[in-house]
Design an enzyme around this catalytic site. Sequence first.
Site, PDB file in Angstrom:
ATOM      1  N   LYS A  99     -14.843   9.287-130.972  1.00  0.00           N
ATOM      2  CA  LYS A  99     -14.703  10.387-131.598  1.00  0.00           C
ATOM      3  C   LYS A  99     -13.856  11.545-130.814  1.00  0.00           C
ATOM      4  CE  LYS A  99     -18.594  12.897-131.172  1.00  0.00           C
ATOM      5  NZ  LYS A  99     -18.878  13.721-130.442  1.00  0.00           N
ATOM      6  N   GLU A 108     -12.729  15.385-129.575  1.00  0.00           N
ATOM      7  CA  GLU A 108     -13.142  17.154-129.938  1.00  0.00           C
ATOM      8  C   GLU A 108     -11.888  18.474-130.518  1.00  0.00           C
ATOM      9  OE1 GLU A 108     -16.049  19.227-127.049  1.00  0.00           O
ATOM     10  OE2 GLU A 108     -16.875  17.534-127.317  1.00  0.00           O
ATOM     11  N   ASP A 157     -16.691   8.426-127.358  1.00  0.00           N
ATOM     12  CA  ASP A 157     -16.204   9.387-127.444  1.00  0.00           C
ATOM     13  C   ASP A 157     -14.542   9.231-126.799  1.00  0.00           C
ATOM     14  OD1 ASP A 157     -17.755  11.738-128.369  1.00  0.00           O
ATOM     15  OD2 ASP A 157     -18.799  12.280-127.648  1.00  0.00           O
ATOM     16  N   GLU A 212     -21.027  20.921-134.603  1.00  0.00           N
ATOM     17  CA  GLU A 212     -22.400  21.479-133.396  1.00  0.00           C
ATOM     18  C   GLU A 212     -22.419  22.485-133.464  1.00  0.00           C
ATOM     19  OE1 GLU A 212     -21.922  19.133-129.560  1.00  0.00           O
ATOM     20  OE2 GLU A 212     -23.381  20.008-129.315  1.00  0.00           O
ATOM     21  N   ASP A 236     -20.024  11.730-124.904  1.00  0.00           N
ATOM     22  CA  ASP A 236     -20.013  11.813-123.311  1.00  0.00           C
ATOM     23  C   ASP A 236     -20.713  12.703-122.782  1.00  0.00           C
ATOM     24  OD1 ASP A 236     -19.085  14.199-124.732  1.00  0.00           O
ATOM     25  OD2 ASP A 236     -17.166  14.324-123.788  1.00  0.00           O
ATOM     26  N   SER A 237     -21.791  13.010-123.739  1.00  0.00           N
ATOM     27  CA  SER A 237     -22.788  13.758-122.695  1.00  0.00           C
ATOM     28  C   SER A 237     -23.822  12.660-121.522  1.00  0.00           C
ATOM     29  CB  SER A 237     -23.698  14.358-124.497  1.00  0.00           C
ATOM     30  OG  SER A 237     -24.058  12.688-124.500  1.00  0.00           O
TER      31      SER A 237
HETATM   32  O1  KIV Z   1     -21.220  13.631-126.544  1.00  0.00           O
HETATM   33  C1  KIV Z   1     -22.444  13.881-127.231  1.00  0.00           C
HETATM   34  O2  KIV Z   1     -23.472  13.297-127.453  1.00  0.00           O
HETATM   35  C2  KIV Z   1     -22.176  14.335-128.390  1.00  0.00           C
HETATM   36  C3  KIV Z   1     -22.975  15.073-129.532  1.00  0.00           C
HETATM   37  C4  KIV Z   1     -23.698  16.138-129.365  1.00  0.00           C
HETATM   38  C5  KIV Z   1     -22.681  14.495-130.707  1.00  0.00           C
HETATM   39  O3  KIV Z   1     -20.675  14.360-129.428  1.00  0.00           O
END
Ligand code: KIV
Length: 272
Positions: A121, A123, A91, A190, A52-53
């Site tokens: 994934k 959090e 994510d 992280e 989600d980055s």
């Molecule tokens: O969204 C992302 O890129 C991440 C990584 C920093 C692990 O969750």
Amino acid sequence: MSVAKERAKKVTTHVLSEMKMRGEKIAMLTSYDYSLAKIVDQAGIDVILVGDSASNVMAGWETTLPITLNQMIYHGASVVRGVDRSLVVVDMPFGTYQGNSKEALTSAIRIMKETAADAVKLEGGSEVLESVNRILSAGIPVMGHLGLTPQSIHKFGTYTVRAKHEEEAKKLIEDAYLLEEAGCFGLVLEKIPASLAGEVAKALKIPVIGIGAGNQVDGQVLVLHDMLGINQEFSPRFLRRYHNLFAEIKGAVGNYIEDVKSVEFPNEREQY
Ligand code: KIV
């Protein structure tokens, strides 16, 4: 089996678990689109995270919170179309799994059906355990993410190192065990102290992938645009830049502009 065939073998969650068992480090990078995912996959990366980055590096938002489920699905499906070998993890965006496990399952099913990715994934630890269990019960592989969890940035108030103090470190260890016991196939840690990350990696059977978590874990993940030097606005201590693509692309675009203005492009051979 020949080396070429071995290399082409699809990475699965089982392959990652075997890698951990034989002490082979896992290399993971983000990707958000077909073209770059294809390069990253062909370079031999083990895991591609459609992070989600994307909210930061693709859309220019300050945090990961604004990206939507539909947008993550668009990025996920684009990446999957470019990938033959890597395991693709998508994510789950903020707001699609936190409060309600039924919604979490619906969101995860949409991701799996509409992107054809291999896993999701999310959090958090005990706070999202009900959602994790429900998603896993549908046969969807889940990767956990503890430590600095950017979707909670407004709660933390800062992007500094997490779990430096005993109480937070204890909770992180408990959460890591909870996620493993629930059936997560892997865990991202992280921005936490290297010694704590090493302790967690040693204690868990599932692969633990670090970002800013030292080298005692089972693998590493970085944001592609950061490590390629496309994104120049982010320079934490843990980031190693392998290229300066910002300068390279800027230079190439500058050359193109010059050639167009001077009518050097297109030349005789570049026209019909
Ligand atoms: O969204 C992302 O890129 C991440 C990584 C920093 C692990 O969750």
